[in-house]
Motif scaffolding. Structure first.
Motif, mmCIF file in Angstrom:
data_model
loop_
_atom_site.group_PDB
_atom_site.id
_atom_site.type_symbol
_atom_site.label_atom_id
_atom_site.label_comp_id
_atom_site.label_asym_id
_atom_site.label_seq_id
_atom_site.Cartn_x
_atom_site.Cartn_y
_atom_site.Cartn_z
ATOM 1 N N ILE A 67 -19.006 35.253 19.911
ATOM 2 C CA ILE A 67 -17.633 35.751 19.859
ATOM 3 C C ILE A 67 -16.649 34.645 20.239
ATOM 4 C CG2 ILE A 67 -16.006 37.365 20.930
ATOM 5 C CD1 ILE A 67 -18.398 39.331 21.173
ATOM 6 N N LEU A 68 -16.980 33.869 21.274
ATOM 7 C CA LEU A 68 -16.051 32.853 21.772
ATOM 8 C C LEU A 68 -16.163 31.511 21.052
ATOM 9 C CD1 LEU A 68 -16.214 33.573 25.598
ATOM 10 C CD2 LEU A 68 -14.419 34.212 23.982
ATOM 11 N N TRP A 69 -17.298 31.244 20.398
ATOM 12 C CA TRP A 69 -17.463 29.958 19.747
ATOM 13 C C TRP A 69 -16.384 29.665 18.705
ATOM 14 C CZ3 TRP A 69 -18.103 25.228 19.716
ATOM 15 C CH2 TRP A 69 -18.334 24.485 18.555
ATOM 16 N N PRO A 70 -16.009 30.602 17.811
ATOM 17 C CA PRO A 70 -14.944 30.277 16.845
ATOM 18 C C PRO A 70 -13.615 29.928 17.533
ATOM 19 C CG PRO A 70 -16.094 32.267 16.173
ATOM 20 C CD PRO A 70 -16.589 31.928 17.543
ATOM 21 N N ILE A 71 -13.339 30.572 18.657
ATOM 22 C CA ILE A 71 -12.111 30.267 19.398
ATOM 23 C C ILE A 71 -12.203 28.861 19.981
ATOM 24 C CG2 ILE A 71 -10.638 30.937 21.331
ATOM 25 C CD1 ILE A 71 -11.810 33.821 20.925
ATOM 26 N N ALA A 72 -13.323 28.558 20.601
ATOM 27 C CA ALA A 72 -13.520 27.226 21.180
ATOM 28 C C ALA A 72 -13.490 26.155 20.098
ATOM 29 C CB ALA A 72 -14.832 27.191 21.954
ATOM 30 N N GLN A 73 -14.082 26.459 18.980
ATOM 31 C CA GLN A 73 -14.097 25.511 17.869
ATOM 32 C C GLN A 73 -12.681 25.261 17.352
ATOM 33 O OE1 GLN A 73 -16.431 26.897 14.537
ATOM 34 N NE2 GLN A 73 -17.083 24.828 14.009
ATOM 35 N N SER A 74 -11.843 26.296 17.368
ATOM 36 C CA SER A 74 -10.470 26.146 16.876
ATOM 37 C C SER A 74 -9.623 25.226 17.748
ATOM 38 C CB SER A 74 -9.791 27.522 16.749
ATOM 39 O OG SER A 74 -9.443 28.033 18.029
ATOM 40 N N VAL A 75 -10.029 25.016 19.002
ATOM 41 C CA VAL A 75 -9.290 24.098 19.874
ATOM 42 C C VAL A 75 -10.039 22.782 20.074
ATOM 43 C CG1 VAL A 75 -7.941 25.859 21.058
ATOM 44 C CG2 VAL A 75 -10.163 25.190 21.991
ATOM 45 N N GLY A 76 -11.061 22.544 19.252
ATOM 46 C CA GLY A 76 -11.715 21.251 19.230
ATOM 47 C C GLY A 76 -12.919 21.050 20.128
ATOM 48 N N PHE A 77 -13.535 22.129 20.598
ATOM 49 C CA PHE A 77 -14.733 21.988 21.421
ATOM 50 C C PHE A 77 -15.916 21.538 20.567
ATOM 51 C CE2 PHE A 77 -12.986 24.350 24.994
ATOM 52 C CZ PHE A 77 -13.742 23.899 26.070
#
Length: 150
Positions: A67-77
């Motif tokens: 669930i959180l990976w796409p959000i983290a990916q969107s900020v460059g993680f």
């Protein structure tokens, strides 16, 4: 053992969340609500700390990760960095009241009251939180070993 049931339920839950586009909706909500990269990262950290206080680590990784990976990916993680930040948050939550499963383990081993153990654990929790800030905002701390192999 019971882990297989946890994994099965978490897999089904993650699949259901994907089918109803919950991850996309949550990503959109988070990026609309928290406008800066730092605010989004802090929101992810706070959410993971709260999850870690109440949920088993395996279940938390299996449910919150997708669930959180796409959000983290969107900020460059980087995925490795995100995994390390996630596990660090959940580990801190594991010693944080109100549930703090590790506090109960320490209580059963020592016979000291939970409140006394929690009080003595506060300096360690502060140190963990400081380390979390460094791990979160200085990715090289957690990525330098994987990069040695490249």
């Amino acid at each position: 053992g019971p882990q297989i049931y946890i994994i099965g339920c978490c897999t089904a839950f993650a699949r259901a969340m994907t089918l109803i586009h919950a991850t996309a909706s949550l990503t959109e909500w988070m990026t609309d609500t928290f406008v800066t990269r730092v605010a989004i990262i802090l929101a992810i950290n706070v959410l993971l700390l709260i999850i870690g206080c109440f949920m088993d680590t395996i279940a938390a990784v299996l449910i919150a990760g997708p669930i959180l990976w796409p959000i983290a990916q969107s900020v460059g993680f980087d995925i490795t960095h995100f995994g390390i930040v996630m596990v660090t948050n959940l580990a801190i939550g594991f010693v944080t009241p109100p549930v703090g499963a590790n506090l109960f383990v320490a209580q059963s081993l020592t016979g000291i009251s939970i409140t006394k153990i929690a009080g003595r654990a506060i300096p360690f929790m502060v140190a963990f939180l400081i380390a979390l800030v460094f791990i979160t905002f200085i990715p090289q701390l957690s990525l330098f070993l994987p990069n040695l192999s490249r």
